[in-house]
Design a protein around this motif. Structure first.
Motif, PDB file in Angstrom:
ATOM      1  N   ALA A  39       0.828  -1.219   0.000  1.00 18.39           N
ATOM      2  CA  ALA A  39       0.000   0.000   0.000  1.00 18.39           C
ATOM      3  C   ALA A  39       0.858   1.263   0.000  1.00 18.39           C
ATOM      4  N   THR A  80      -3.670   0.597   3.957  1.00 16.02           N
ATOM      5  CA  THR A  80      -3.145   1.678   4.788  1.00 16.02           C
ATOM      6  C   THR A  80      -3.810   1.628   6.158  1.00 16.02           C
ATOM      7  N   GLY A 102       1.679   1.981   5.033  1.00 14.69           N
ATOM      8  CA  GLY A 102       0.937   0.982   4.280  1.00 14.69           C
ATOM      9  C   GLY A 102       1.460  -0.413   4.585  1.00 14.69           C
TER      10      GLY A 102
END
Length: 149
Positions: A39, A80, A102
């Protein structure tokens, strides 16, 4: 699972193990796996975006037995907010709750019975998650082509 033709199938992310039964007369398969991307993370303090790393890819021949049932695990994209992603994506950093890192992307793999981690036949690693407060993007997953985050 989506059957493309008489010899090819595509497995997509479901969040659970999927099964593949080896057809009669088949003693070898080719598996092409892609790990999920990590992420991205954004810091509202520094106004920085740290990009998550790409998942790795591997293509491998696997010896199989007709009628054998293999489990296929497709990793989840990174998330996240300090939450781990499906199939091994580590959680993102949470030192600053307003700017969490993330998580890493989950690996994708094929396993033989009894389907534990030790029974993995082939694995494509997930990418690392970004951590904006450090300015660091996530590293790419991969054996020979992985990168440092």
């Amino acid at each position: 699972m989506e059957k493309l033709d008489d010899s090819s199938m595509v497995f997509a992310f479901t969040g659970a193990a999927q099964t593949f039964t080896v057809p009669s007369g088949v003693t070898e398969i080719i598996a092409e796996l892609y790990g999920a991307s990590g992420a991205d993370a954004f810091s509202s303090v520094s106004n920085e975006l740290a990009i998550g790393g790409n998942g790795g890819m591997i293509r491998s021949k696997i010896s199989v037995t007709p009628g054998e049932v293999l489990n296929v695990y497709i990793g989840a994209l990174g998330i996240t907010g300090g939450v781990a992603s499906y199939n091994g994506g580590g959680p993102g950093g949470t030192a600053d709750p307003q700017n969490p890192g993330g998580s890493g992307g989950g690996a994708s793999d094929v396993r033989r019975s009894p389907y534990a981690l030790a029974n993995r036949l082939v694995v494509a690693g997930g990418g690392g998650g970004g951590y904006a407060d450090s300015g660091a993007g996530g590293g790419d997953g991969g054996y020979l082509e992985g990168t440092i985050g």
